[in-house]
Write a protein that holds these residues in place. Structure first.
Motif, PDB file in Angstrom:
ATOM      1  N   THR A 108      19.914 -10.655 -10.162  1.00 46.14           N
ATOM      2  CA  THR A 108      18.467 -10.474 -10.159  1.00 46.14           C
ATOM      3  C   THR A 108      18.074  -9.393 -11.159  1.00 46.14           C
ATOM      4  O   THR A 108      18.593  -8.276 -11.095  1.00 46.14           O
ATOM      5  N   ILE A 109      17.177  -9.720 -12.071  1.00 43.63           N
ATOM      6  CA  ILE A 109      16.617  -8.698 -12.959  1.00 43.63           C
ATOM      7  C   ILE A 109      15.520  -7.966 -12.199  1.00 43.63           C
ATOM      8  O   ILE A 109      14.605  -8.586 -11.652  1.00 43.63           O
ATOM      9  N   LEU A 110      15.612  -6.641 -12.162  1.00 35.92           N
ATOM     10  CA  LEU A 110      14.600  -5.791 -11.546  1.00 35.92           C
ATOM     11  C   LEU A 110      13.821  -5.106 -12.668  1.00 35.92           C
ATOM     12  O   LEU A 110      14.418  -4.443 -13.518  1.00 35.92           O
ATOM     13  N   LEU A 123      19.899  -5.195 -14.276  1.00 38.12           N
ATOM     14  CA  LEU A 123      20.424  -6.352 -13.553  1.00 38.12           C
ATOM     15  C   LEU A 123      21.069  -5.874 -12.263  1.00 38.12           C
ATOM     16  O   LEU A 123      21.991  -5.040 -12.282  1.00 38.12           O
ATOM     17  N   HIS A 124      20.603  -6.399 -11.154  1.00 37.06           N
ATOM     18  CA  HIS A 124      21.212  -6.122  -9.852  1.00 37.06           C
ATOM     19  C   HIS A 124      22.105  -7.291  -9.475  1.00 37.06           C
ATOM     20  O   HIS A 124      21.696  -8.452  -9.569  1.00 37.06           O
ATOM     21  N   ILE A 125      23.328  -7.006  -9.065  1.00 38.44           N
ATOM     22  CA  ILE A 125      24.240  -8.035  -8.578  1.00 38.44           C
ATOM     23  C   ILE A 125      24.498  -7.769  -7.102  1.00 38.44           C
ATOM     24  O   ILE A 125      25.006  -6.700  -6.724  1.00 38.44           O
ATOM     25  N   GLY A 126      24.137  -8.714  -6.272  1.00 35.01           N
ATOM     26  CA  GLY A 126      24.326  -8.540  -4.839  1.00 35.01           C
ATOM     27  C   GLY A 126      23.124  -9.028  -4.057  1.00 35.01           C
ATOM     28  O   GLY A 126      22.182  -9.617  -4.603  1.00 35.01           O
ATOM     29  N   SER A 127      23.149  -8.764  -2.767  1.00 37.66           N
ATOM     30  CA  SER A 127      22.093  -9.190  -1.869  1.00 37.66           C
ATOM     31  C   SER A 127      20.759  -8.530  -2.222  1.00 37.66           C
ATOM     32  O   SER A 127      20.715  -7.376  -2.668  1.00 37.66           O
ATOM     33  N   TYR A 128      19.675  -9.270  -1.987  1.00 36.33           N
ATOM     34  CA  TYR A 128      18.350  -8.693  -2.187  1.00 36.33           C
ATOM     35  C   TYR A 128      18.156  -7.467  -1.295  1.00 36.33           C
ATOM     36  O   TYR A 128      17.439  -6.527  -1.668  1.00 36.33           O
ATOM     37  N   ASP A 129      18.788  -7.456  -0.131  1.00 38.03           N
ATOM     38  CA  ASP A 129      18.632  -6.342   0.796  1.00 38.03           C
ATOM     39  C   ASP A 129      19.375  -5.087   0.353  1.00 38.03           C
ATOM     40  O   ASP A 129      19.224  -4.033   0.961  1.00 38.03           O
ATOM     41  N   ALA A 176       0.833  -1.203   0.000  1.00 38.23           N
ATOM     42  CA  ALA A 176       0.000   0.000   0.000  1.00 38.23           C
ATOM     43  C   ALA A 176       0.866   1.251   0.000  1.00 38.23           C
ATOM     44  O   ALA A 176       0.488   2.286  -0.540  1.00 38.23           O
ATOM     45  N   ASP A 177       2.048   1.153   0.613  1.00 34.41           N
ATOM     46  CA  ASP A 177       3.009   2.258   0.640  1.00 34.41           C
ATOM     47  C   ASP A 177       4.267   1.801  -0.081  1.00 34.41           C
ATOM     48  O   ASP A 177       5.026   0.987   0.432  1.00 34.41           O
ATOM     49  N   MET A 178       4.507   2.310  -1.301  1.00 34.75           N
ATOM     50  CA  MET A 178       5.637   1.836  -2.090  1.00 34.75           C
ATOM     51  C   MET A 178       6.989   2.212  -1.470  1.00 34.75           C
ATOM     52  O   MET A 178       8.015   1.684  -1.862  1.00 34.75           O
ATOM     53  N   GLU A 179       7.005   3.115  -0.482  1.00 40.64           N
ATOM     54  CA  GLU A 179       8.246   3.400   0.223  1.00 40.64           C
ATOM     55  C   GLU A 179       8.763   2.151   0.958  1.00 40.64           C
ATOM     56  O   GLU A 179       9.933   2.073   1.318  1.00 40.64           O
ATOM     57  N   ALA A 180       7.890   1.191   1.163  1.00 39.93           N
ATOM     58  CA  ALA A 180       8.300  -0.054   1.814  1.00 39.93           C
ATOM     59  C   ALA A 180       9.350  -0.792   0.992  1.00 39.93           C
ATOM     60  O   ALA A 180      10.060  -1.654   1.505  1.00 39.93           O
ATOM     61  N   PHE A 181       9.444  -0.447  -0.294  1.00 39.46           N
ATOM     62  CA  PHE A 181      10.434  -1.108  -1.150  1.00 39.46           C
ATOM     63  C   PHE A 181      11.756  -0.359  -1.226  1.00 39.46           C
ATOM     64  O   PHE A 181      12.749  -0.933  -1.634  1.00 39.46           O
ATOM     65  N   THR A 182      11.750   0.894  -0.876  1.00 39.64           N
ATOM     66  CA  THR A 182      12.971   1.684  -1.043  1.00 39.64           C
ATOM     67  C   THR A 182      13.513   2.130   0.315  1.00 39.64           C
ATOM     68  O   THR A 182      14.438   1.517   0.837  1.00 39.64           O
ATOM     69  N   ARG A 216      22.523 -21.688  -3.328  1.00 31.76           N
ATOM     70  CA  ARG A 216      23.841 -22.134  -3.775  1.00 31.76           C
ATOM     71  C   ARG A 216      24.824 -20.986  -4.046  1.00 31.76           C
ATOM     72  O   ARG A 216      26.006 -21.239  -4.247  1.00 31.76           O
ATOM     73  N   VAL A 217      24.328 -19.769  -4.099  1.00 29.37           N
ATOM     74  CA  VAL A 217      25.167 -18.621  -4.463  1.00 29.37           C
ATOM     75  C   VAL A 217      25.237 -17.661  -3.283  1.00 29.37           C
ATOM     76  O   VAL A 217      24.209 -17.339  -2.677  1.00 29.37           O
ATOM     77  N   GLU A 218      26.430 -17.197  -2.965  1.00 24.90           N
ATOM     78  CA  GLU A 218      26.578 -16.253  -1.855  1.00 24.90           C
ATOM     79  C   GLU A 218      25.885 -14.936  -2.190  1.00 24.90           C
ATOM     80  O   GLU A 218      25.798 -14.551  -3.369  1.00 24.90           O
ATOM     81  N   PRO A 219      25.356 -14.228  -1.190  1.00 23.20           N
ATOM     82  CA  PRO A 219      24.560 -13.018  -1.438  1.00 23.20           C
ATOM     83  C   PRO A 219      25.236 -11.995  -2.344  1.00 23.20           C
ATOM     84  O   PRO A 219      24.575 -11.386  -3.187  1.00 23.20           O
ATOM     85  N   ALA A 220      26.534 -11.797  -2.209  1.00 22.83           N
ATOM     86  CA  ALA A 220      27.221 -10.764  -2.992  1.00 22.83           C
ATOM     87  C   ALA A 220      27.237 -11.072  -4.483  1.00 22.83           C
ATOM     88  O   ALA A 220      27.477 -10.179  -5.300  1.00 22.83           O
TER      89      ALA A 220
END
Length: 205
Positions: free
Chosen positions: A198-200, A149-155, A85-91, A190-194
């Motif tokens: 991930t395609i955004l 393409l994002h490379i790294g942790s989801y966080d 409901a609040d898109m700031e939750a993603f950023t 199987r892959v370390e976070p770093a």
């Protein structure tokens, strides 16, 4: 003779993206397995239940396609639509407890409802996962999108999402619409976070 195995990650333009490059892409209508849920994917029982459904269904459909139609393909990666409901939750906030989501796995357009029903019955026969009755087969039409393409942790996605949402999209004369979409090219087990890839994707108008 063994059927040719198609890898849609290599043949479909919508699965191409480069690190630190924003690209406008027109995504055609695409068929997916889908399952809806809510909450933090790291702790939500709904999310764990959904994972227990998606992969068995995807592989049953792959084998059915190969055996019945002579059309083999590589099982596609997990994907997800995310919103709140609040898109700031993603950023800024990244409050995952407030997130709604739809887990997805792309399946070819030649997979029919009859094949889907048979696959679900086969999975149920082996011991039905908790969310099996909630999985569905649906075509998603996203149309024009911007992706990177994002490379790294989801966080660590917040910075690139802020650039996407508040710099590139308005700078290109576009506006966001629809739901944030992620395509998980790496297996997080199987892959370390770093090193996660991930395609955004963000639909725009």
């Amino acid at each position: 003779m063994e059927p040719t195995k198609t890898d849609f990650k290599k043949t479909l333009d919508a699965y191409r993206a480069k690190h630190n490059e924003f690209r406008i892409v027109d995504v055609p209508p695409t068929q997916y397995l889908m399952l809806d849920g809510h909450g933090d994917p790291n702790s939500s029982s709904q999310f764990a239940d959904a994972l227990e459904v998606m992969y068995p269904m995807a592989y049953k459909l792959k084998f059915a396609s190969r055996q019945q139609l002579g059309r083999d393909y590589v099982v596609m990666p997990l994907e997800g639509q995310w919103w709140s409901a609040d898109m700031e939750a993603f950023t800024a906030a990244r409050d995952k407890s407030r997130w709604d989501w739809t887990l997805m796995m792309m399946v070819p357009e030649w997979i029919t409802e009859e094949m889907f029903d048979a696959a679900r019955a086969a999975v149920a026969a082996g011991g039905a996962p908790a969310s099996l009755d909630r999985v569905r087969l649906e075509t998603l039409t996203e149309g024009r999108c911007v992706q990177t393409l994002h490379i790294g942790s989801y966080d660590d996605e917040a910075e690139i999402l802020e650039r996407l949402h508040y710099e590139f999209i308005p700078g290109a004369g576009l506006a966001m619409r629809g739901k944030h979409h992620e395509i998980y090219l790496s297996d997080a087990r199987r892959v370390e976070p770093a090193r996660l890839r991930t395609i955004l994707r963000q639909p725009v108008e």
